[in-house]
Design an enzyme around this catalytic site. Structure first.
Site, PDB file in Angstrom:
ATOM      1  N   LYS A  93       0.865  -1.181   0.000  1.00  0.00           N
ATOM      2  CA  LYS A  93       0.000   0.000   0.000  1.00  0.00           C
ATOM      3  C   LYS A  93       0.891   1.217   0.000  1.00  0.00           C
ATOM      4  O   LYS A  93       1.816   1.322   0.820  1.00  0.00           O
ATOM      5  CB  LYS A  93      -0.871  -0.025   1.275  1.00  0.00           C
ATOM      6  N   GLN A 114       7.284   3.864   3.803  1.00  0.00           N
ATOM      7  CA  GLN A 114       5.876   3.458   3.860  1.00  0.00           C
ATOM      8  C   GLN A 114       5.672   2.197   4.703  1.00  0.00           C
ATOM      9  O   GLN A 114       4.633   2.046   5.351  1.00  0.00           O
ATOM     10  CB  GLN A 114       5.378   3.227   2.422  1.00  0.00           C
ATOM     11  N   LYS A 129       5.255   1.713  -3.164  1.00  0.00           N
ATOM     12  CA  LYS A 129       5.210   3.082  -3.710  1.00  0.00           C
ATOM     13  C   LYS A 129       5.471   2.978  -5.202  1.00  0.00           C
ATOM     14  O   LYS A 129       6.084   2.013  -5.660  1.00  0.00           O
ATOM     15  CB  LYS A 129       6.285   3.955  -3.063  1.00  0.00           C
ATOM     16  N   GLY A 168      -2.832   8.234  -4.316  1.00  0.00           N
ATOM     17  CA  GLY A 168      -2.198   9.412  -4.887  1.00  0.00           C
ATOM     18  C   GLY A 168      -0.945   9.826  -4.133  1.00  0.00           C
ATOM     19  O   GLY A 168      -0.612   9.279  -3.080  1.00  0.00           O
ATOM     20  N   ASP A 169      -0.238  10.774  -4.681  1.00  0.00           N
ATOM     21  CA  ASP A 169       0.917  11.429  -4.046  1.00  0.00           C
ATOM     22  C   ASP A 169       1.153  12.679  -4.896  1.00  0.00           C
ATOM     23  O   ASP A 169       0.216  13.133  -5.582  1.00  0.00           O
ATOM     24  CB  ASP A 169       2.133  10.477  -4.034  1.00  0.00           C
ATOM     25  N   THR A 212      -4.523  13.559   5.128  1.00  0.00           N
ATOM     26  CA  THR A 212      -3.101  13.721   5.449  1.00  0.00           C
ATOM     27  C   THR A 212      -2.869  15.050   6.172  1.00  0.00           C
ATOM     28  O   THR A 212      -2.186  15.103   7.203  1.00  0.00           O
ATOM     29  CB  THR A 212      -2.238  13.632   4.183  1.00  0.00           C
ATOM     30  N   ASN A 243      -2.375  18.981  -1.975  1.00  0.00           N
ATOM     31  CA  ASN A 243      -3.366  18.311  -1.133  1.00  0.00           C
ATOM     32  C   ASN A 243      -3.026  18.417   0.354  1.00  0.00           C
ATOM     33  O   ASN A 243      -3.872  18.813   1.164  1.00  0.00           O
ATOM     34  CB  ASN A 243      -3.474  16.843  -1.570  1.00  0.00           C
ATOM     35  N   SER A 381      -6.909   5.774   3.761  1.00  0.00           N
ATOM     36  CA  SER A 381      -6.938   4.879   2.597  1.00  0.00           C
ATOM     37  C   SER A 381      -7.295   3.467   3.031  1.00  0.00           C
ATOM     38  O   SER A 381      -8.068   2.767   2.359  1.00  0.00           O
ATOM     39  CB  SER A 381      -5.581   4.866   1.892  1.00  0.00           C
TER      40      SER A 381
HETATM   41  P1  NDP Z   1       0.560  17.720  -4.494  1.00  0.00           P
HETATM   42  O1  NDP Z   1       1.042  17.358  -5.844  1.00  0.00           O
HETATM   43  O2  NDP Z   1      -0.889  17.897  -4.242  1.00  0.00           O
HETATM   44  O3  NDP Z   1       1.292  19.064  -4.005  1.00  0.00           O
HETATM   45  C1  NDP Z   1       2.659  19.146  -3.909  1.00  0.00           C
HETATM   46  C2  NDP Z   1       3.030  20.560  -3.545  1.00  0.00           C
HETATM   47  O4  NDP Z   1       4.418  20.607  -3.237  1.00  0.00           O
HETATM   48  C3  NDP Z   1       2.803  21.549  -4.674  1.00  0.00           C
HETATM   49  O5  NDP Z   1       2.490  22.804  -4.136  1.00  0.00           O
HETATM   50  C4  NDP Z   1       4.149  21.548  -5.372  1.00  0.00           C
HETATM   51  O6  NDP Z   1       4.422  22.719  -6.112  1.00  0.00           O
HETATM   52  C5  NDP Z   1       5.090  21.430  -4.210  1.00  0.00           C
HETATM   53  N1  NDP Z   1       6.328  20.765  -4.663  1.00  0.00           N
HETATM   54  C6  NDP Z   1       6.433  19.524  -5.175  1.00  0.00           C
HETATM   55  N2  NDP Z   1       7.698  19.256  -5.525  1.00  0.00           N
HETATM   56  C7  NDP Z   1       8.383  20.372  -5.237  1.00  0.00           C
HETATM   57  C8  NDP Z   1       9.737  20.727  -5.359  1.00  0.00           C
HETATM   58  N3  NDP Z   1      10.636  19.873  -5.880  1.00  0.00           N
HETATM   59  N4  NDP Z   1      10.107  21.959  -4.920  1.00  0.00           N
HETATM   60  C9  NDP Z   1       9.201  22.808  -4.399  1.00  0.00           C
HETATM   61  N5  NDP Z   1       7.912  22.521  -4.263  1.00  0.00           N
HETATM   62  C10 NDP Z   1       7.504  21.331  -4.665  1.00  0.00           C
HETATM   63  O7  NDP Z   1       1.182  16.603  -3.518  1.00  0.00           O
HETATM   64  P2  NDP Z   1       0.734  16.219  -2.045  1.00  0.00           P
HETATM   65  O8  NDP Z   1       0.247  17.410  -1.298  1.00  0.00           O
HETATM   66  O9  NDP Z   1      -0.110  15.016  -2.133  1.00  0.00           O
HETATM   67  O10 NDP Z   1       2.137  15.734  -1.424  1.00  0.00           O
HETATM   68  C11 NDP Z   1       3.020  16.606  -0.747  1.00  0.00           C
HETATM   69  C12 NDP Z   1       3.962  15.794   0.130  1.00  0.00           C
HETATM   70  O11 NDP Z   1       3.188  15.036   1.075  1.00  0.00           O
HETATM   71  C13 NDP Z   1       4.815  14.760  -0.610  1.00  0.00           C
HETATM   72  O12 NDP Z   1       6.055  14.635   0.048  1.00  0.00           O
HETATM   73  C14 NDP Z   1       4.022  13.471  -0.440  1.00  0.00           C
HETATM   74  O13 NDP Z   1       4.842  12.318  -0.557  1.00  0.00           O
HETATM   75  C15 NDP Z   1       3.528  13.665   0.984  1.00  0.00           C
HETATM   76  N6  NDP Z   1       2.377  12.854   1.346  1.00  0.00           N
HETATM   77  C16 NDP Z   1       1.189  12.932   0.660  1.00  0.00           C
HETATM   78  C17 NDP Z   1       0.113  12.172   1.050  1.00  0.00           C
HETATM   79  C18 NDP Z   1      -1.213  12.314   0.417  1.00  0.00           C
HETATM   80  O14 NDP Z   1      -2.171  11.717   0.931  1.00  0.00           O
HETATM   81  N7  NDP Z   1      -1.371  13.073  -0.654  1.00  0.00           N
HETATM   82  C19 NDP Z   1       0.231  11.192   2.148  1.00  0.00           C
HETATM   83  C20 NDP Z   1       1.495  11.251   2.870  1.00  0.00           C
HETATM   84  C21 NDP Z   1       2.506  12.027   2.438  1.00  0.00           C
HETATM   85  P3  NDP Z   1       4.350  22.675  -7.720  1.00  0.00           P
HETATM   86  O15 NDP Z   1       2.896  22.519  -8.035  1.00  0.00           O
HETATM   87  O16 NDP Z   1       4.928  23.960  -8.136  1.00  0.00           O
HETATM   88  O17 NDP Z   1       5.168  21.489  -8.154  1.00  0.00           O
END
Ligand code: NDP
Length: 449
Positions: A93, A114, A129, A168-169, A212, A243, A381
Site C-alpha cells: 500500500k 511506507q 510506492k 495518490g501522491d 493527510t 493536497n 486509505s
Molecule cells: P501535491 O502534488 O498535491 O502538491 C505538492 C506541492 O508541493 C505543490 O504545491 C508543489 O508545487 C510542491 N512541490 C512539489 N515538488 C516540489 C519541489 N521539488 N520543490 C518545491 N515545491 C515542490 O502533492 P501532495 O500534497 O499530495 O504531497 C506533498 C507531500 O506530502 C509529498 O512529500 C508526499 O509524498 C507527501 N504525502 C502525501 C500524502 C497524500 O495523501 N497526498 C500522504 C502522505 C505524504 P508545484 O505545483 O509547483 O510542483
C-alpha cells in the site's frame, strides 16, 4: 555475539555498496537504521534471522515503459515504477507520484518509509510506492488521461485489491485516480477497491482528501499538548499548496492558529492576515494556477520567487513542511530555531535533512517525523479499503473521528517506544522502533521468505 550496533553497521555498509547511486534511499535507510540499534540488542534472534538485510531489499520492483501520444500527435515515452517493498503485514500500500524527479531512488525511499508508516497506523497494510517521471504540469486533461491509461495498462498486471493498492501522491490527485481506476476496471472487468483516493461517486471515502493534512495537525496537537500548549494564537508556516498543505492549513486555522505562508515550486506567498483557504483551494484545486496568483488576488499578500528567499526565514511558532523531500536543510532549520519555532511537523515525506533534524532536536523543538505525522492519508486509505470490502460508506464524522484516534494512537505508541528504548521525547526513534517491531514480528513468524 554480534552487538546491535555492529549488525546494523554491517548491513548498512552492504546497502551502501549495493545502492551507491540512490542517495534518497540511503538517507531514509540511514535514519531508520540508527534508531534500531537497541532493538537488535534486545532481540538478538532478529540478528540471527538477518531480518534487517531482508527488510531493506524490496520484495519486487517493476519498472516499465509508458508510451502515450500528446495533443500534437507526438509519441512520448516515460518510465513507470512500482516498488512492492514489504507484504509482511498486509497487501502493498502506498501512493503513486508523477513528477519529473521520480526515479528508482525516490520510489525506493518512499516505499521503505511506507513500511513503517503503515505499520504505525495499526492497520493490516504492507509497504509500496510507485510513480513516473511524467510531468503533469501544463498538460491538457486529455493528455493526462492518455498517460494514466497507458500507465495503468502495465500497472494493472501487478496490483489488485488483495495484492497491492496504490493511491495518490505528488502530481496524482482525484483526476488522475479517476482515469487510472477507469482503465483498471475496463481491463479487468472488476469493480474492486484496487486504488484509494477515489471519487465519492465510485467508492471513495469521505475525509480521504483531507486526511493527510488534518492528520498532521492532529499529530501536532498531541506534541503541543505534551508541552502544555495548543494552537490558539500560534503563527504557522505551511510549505507547498497541494493536497497536504491545503488541508493542514484549513485544520490549523479552524483550531485557532494563523497560517501566514504557503508555497509551490515557483516561490512562496506571505499573508500576515492569514491564508484565505477558499481562495487557495479555488486557485490550486480548480484553476491549477501558480501561487503568485494568490498574491495577485489578496492585497495583504506578497509573493517571493523561488531562489530569492526561503519560506523558512519567516518568524513563526509552528512549521509544517508539506511539499517535498529535503526542503528544510540545516540552514533553514537554524533560521526557524532562531525565530522561536516550537514544533515542526512533517506533512511531506522526508522534508528535513538529517542535519536539520539534529538542529531541531538539539534545540528542544518538538519534531514530528513524516512516517508518524503524515500517516493519516494512508490510514484513511485503509479505511477506504474497509468500506469497499463491506460495500458500505461511512460518514465524514465517523472517518474523521477514526483518523483522530489513529493519529493519537501513533503519537502515544511512538512516544512510548522512544521511552522504552532509551530515547524519551525523540519521536524519530519512537516511530521507527514502533513501526519496525510489528513488521519484524510478522516477518519472523512467517519464516525466511
Ligand atoms: P501535491 O502534488 O498535491 O502538491 C505538492 C506541492 O508541493 C505543490 O504545491 C508543489 O508545487 C510542491 N512541490 C512539489 N515538488 C516540489 C519541489 N521539488 N520543490 C518545491 N515545491 C515542490 O502533492 P501532495 O500534497 O499530495 O504531497 C506533498 C507531500 O506530502 C509529498 O512529500 C508526499 O509524498 C507527501 N504525502 C502525501 C500524502 C497524500 O495523501 N497526498 C500522504 C502522505 C505524504 P508545484 O505545483 O509547483 O510542483
Amino acid at each position: 555475539m554480534t552487538t546491535g550496533k555492529a549488525y546494523v553497521a554491517s548491513v548498512f555498509e552492504k546497502v551502501k555498496a549495493q545502492n551507491a547511486h540512490e542517495p534518497e534511499f540511503l538517507q531514509a535507510v540511514e535514519e531508520v537504521f540508527e534508531s534500531l540499534v537497541p532493538v537488535f540488542d534486545k532481540y538478538p534472534k532478529y540478528i540471527e534471522e538477518n531480518l534487517l538485510e531482508r527488510l531493506v531489499e524490496p520484495e519486487r520492483i517493476v519498472s516499465f515503459r509508458v508510451p502515450w501520444v500528446d495533443d500534437k500527435g507526438q509519441v512520448q515515452v516515460n518510465r513507470g515504477f512500482r516498488v512492492q517493498f514489504s507484504s509482511a503485514i498486509g497487501p502493498y500500500k502506498g501512493g503513486l507520484r508523477f513528477h519529473p524527479s521520480v526515479n528508482q531512488s525516490i520510489v525506493k525511499f518512499l516505499g521503505f518509509e511506507q513500511i513503517f508508516k503503515n505499520s504505525l497506523t495499526g492497520q493490516p497494510i504492507g509497504g509500496g510506492k510507485g510513480g513516473s517521471n511524467f510531468d503533469p504540469k501544463g498538460k491538457s486533461d486529455n493528455e493526462i488521461m492518455r498517460f494514466c491509461q497507458s500507465f495503468m495498462t502495465e500497472l494493472s498486471k501487478h496490483i489488485g485489491a488483495d495484492t497491492d493498492v496504490p493511491a495518490g501522491d505528488i502530481g496524482v490527485g482525484g483526476r488522475e485516480i479517476g482515469y487510472l481506476y477507469g482503465q483498471y476496471k475496463r481491463l479487468r472487468n472488476e469493480y474492486t477497491g484496487v486504488l484509494t483516493g477515489k471519487g465519492l461517486t465510485y467508492g471513495g471515502s469521505l475525509a480521504r482528501t483531507e486526511a493527510t493534512g488534518y492528520g498532521a495537525v492532529y499529530f501536532a496537537e498531541q506534541m503541543l499538548k505534551d508541552r502544555g500548549e495548543d494552537f490558539a494564537g500560534k503563527v504557522a508556516l505551511v510549505s507547498g499548496s497541494g493536497n497536504v498543505a491545503i488541508y493542514a492549513t484549513e485544520k490549523l486555522q479552524s483550531l485557532g492558529a494563523k497560517v501566514v505562508a504557503v508555497s509551490d515550486s515557483s516561490g512562496y506567498v506571505y499573508d500576515p492576515e492569514g491564508i484565505d483557504v477558499d481562495l487557495l483551494k479555488q486557485l490550486k484545486e480548480v484553476e491549477r494556477a501558480r501561487i503568485v496568483k494568490y498574491a495577485d488576488a489578496r492585497p495583504s499578500a506578497t509573493f517571493t520567487p523561488a531562489g530569492e528567499g526561503s519560506i523558512w526565514s519567516i518568524k513563526a511558532d509552528l512549521a509544517f513542511p508539506c511539499a517535498t523531500q529535503n526542503e528544510i536543510n540545516e540552514e533553514d532549520a537554524k533560521a526557524l530555531v532562531a525565530n522561536g519555532v516550537i514544533a515542526v511537523t512533517e506533512g511531506a515525506n522526508m522534508p528535513s535533512t538529517l542535519e536539520a533534524i539534529e538542529v531541531f532536536q538539539k534545540a528542544g523543538v518538538s519534531f514530528g517525523p513524516a512516517k508518524a505525522a503524515n500517516a493519516g492519508g494512508v490510514a484513511v486509505s485503509a479505511l477506504e479499503m474497509a468500506q469497499n470490502s463491506q460495500r458500505t460508506p461511512w460518514s465524514f464524522e465517523e472517518v474523521d473521528a477514526k483518523l483522530y484516534d489513529i493519529m493519537k494512537g501513533i503519537y502515544d505508541n511512538s512516544a512510548a517506544a522512544a521511552k522504552e528504548f532509551g530515547a524519551e521525547g525523540n519521536l524519530v526513534v519512537g516511530a521507527n522502533v514502533a513501526g519496525f517491531l510489528k513488521v519484524a514480528e510478522a516477518m519472523s513468524a512467517q519464516g525466511i521468505v
